[in-house]
Design a protein around this motif. Structure first.
Motif, short mmCIF file in Angstrom:
data_model
loop_
_atom_site.label_atom_id
_atom_site.label_comp_id
_atom_site.label_asym_id
_atom_site.label_seq_id
_atom_site.Cartn_x
_atom_site.Cartn_y
_atom_site.Cartn_z
N THR A 117 -43.43 17.58 17.46
CA THR A 117 -43.14 17.23 18.85
C THR A 117 -43.19 15.73 19.07
O THR A 117 -42.53 15.21 19.97
CB THR A 117 -44.13 17.93 19.81
N GLN A 121 -39.70 13.16 20.37
CA GLN A 121 -39.52 12.24 21.49
C GLN A 121 -38.42 11.22 21.20
O GLN A 121 -37.59 10.93 22.05
CB GLN A 121 -40.84 11.54 21.80
N GLY A 144 -40.11 18.38 23.50
CA GLY A 144 -41.48 18.83 23.32
C GLY A 144 -42.16 19.16 24.63
O GLY A 144 -41.65 19.94 25.44
N TYR A 145 -43.29 18.52 24.87
CA TYR A 145 -44.04 18.73 26.11
C TYR A 145 -43.82 17.59 27.10
O TYR A 145 -44.63 17.37 28.00
CB TYR A 145 -45.53 18.87 25.80
N THR A 149 -46.75 15.25 25.71
CA THR A 149 -46.68 15.43 24.26
C THR A 149 -47.81 14.70 23.53
O THR A 149 -48.49 15.28 22.68
CB THR A 149 -45.32 14.96 23.73
N TRP A 153 -50.87 16.45 21.39
CA TRP A 153 -51.03 16.17 19.97
C TRP A 153 -52.47 15.71 19.69
O TRP A 153 -53.09 16.13 18.71
CB TRP A 153 -50.03 15.14 19.50
#
Length: 199
Positions: A117, A121, A144-145, A149, A153
């Motif tokens: 992830t 980016q 990703g998030y 992200t 992580w």
């Protein structure tokens, strides 16, 4: 620190996979991107089904089903790229998945798919600039998030570090991470025939 050791022990597999992925190529086409997303879907969908069937998530302290699943993002990307739900059901699925028969093996696998992830980016920005794709129009998986992200992580790394300090399993984690890189590589770029199941 174990995370440094893990990164070093998997760097060869990681670099080998990155070198083959054309996602940052200046001339990446929409067709090539669509094909790559289809292959990622064929890997993550059976892998996540296997992960979600495991009984250890409460013990691990990760709510994978609610917070970490990647398959829904891949599904939305493929639909945005023109696939139908019926076509998704016919896509080949990977049958040669990494073993996740123990908690250390799960963490080795998670190290790879959560770490991806971060690289996503950069890929997400490239997709926006070169193909005009946003998270809402076909690039949700690599986004990703989003802004979360980095934080997620760091949380993954802290959970992994705590597990190693509590129970050990360093060698199993490293082996599983390398196995995950290897199975992704073989699925995306098969060298000895397509390893797949069809539904």
């Amino acid at each position: 620190m174990f995370l440094k050791r893990l990164r070093q022990a998997t760097s060869g597999r990681h670099r080998a996979l990155e070198c083959q992925l054309p996602l940052l190529a200046p001339r990446l086409s929409r067709q090539s991107y669509h094909r790559i997303v289809s292959r990622f879907f064929g890997y993550y969908e059976p892998l996540e089904a296997r992960l979600l069937s495991l009984p250890w998530w409460h013990e691990i302290g990760v709510d994978y089903a609610a917070e970490r699943r990647k398959t829904p993002r891949l599904e939305s990307d493929l639909i945005a790229l023109g696939e139908t739900p019926e076509a998704l059901a016919r896509l080949p699925r990977c049958a040669e998945l990494p073993a996740v028969a123990s908690i250390p093996q799960v963490f080795g696998c998670l190290y790879v798919i959560e770490g991806a992830t971060l690289g996503g980016q950069l890929i997400s920005r490239h997709l926006q600039a070169h193909l005009g794709l946003s998270p809402a129009s076909g690039a949700a998986f690599f986004n990703g998030y989003g802004v979360q992200t980095g934080r997620r992580w760091q949380a993954s790394g802290a959970t992994l570090t705590a597990l190693v300090q509590r129970t050990g399993g360093e060698d199993d984690i490293i082996a599983s991470a390398n196995d995950t890189f290897a199975t992704i590589d073989e699925w995306l770029f098969p060298t000895s025939g397509t390893r797949a199941t069809h539904r």
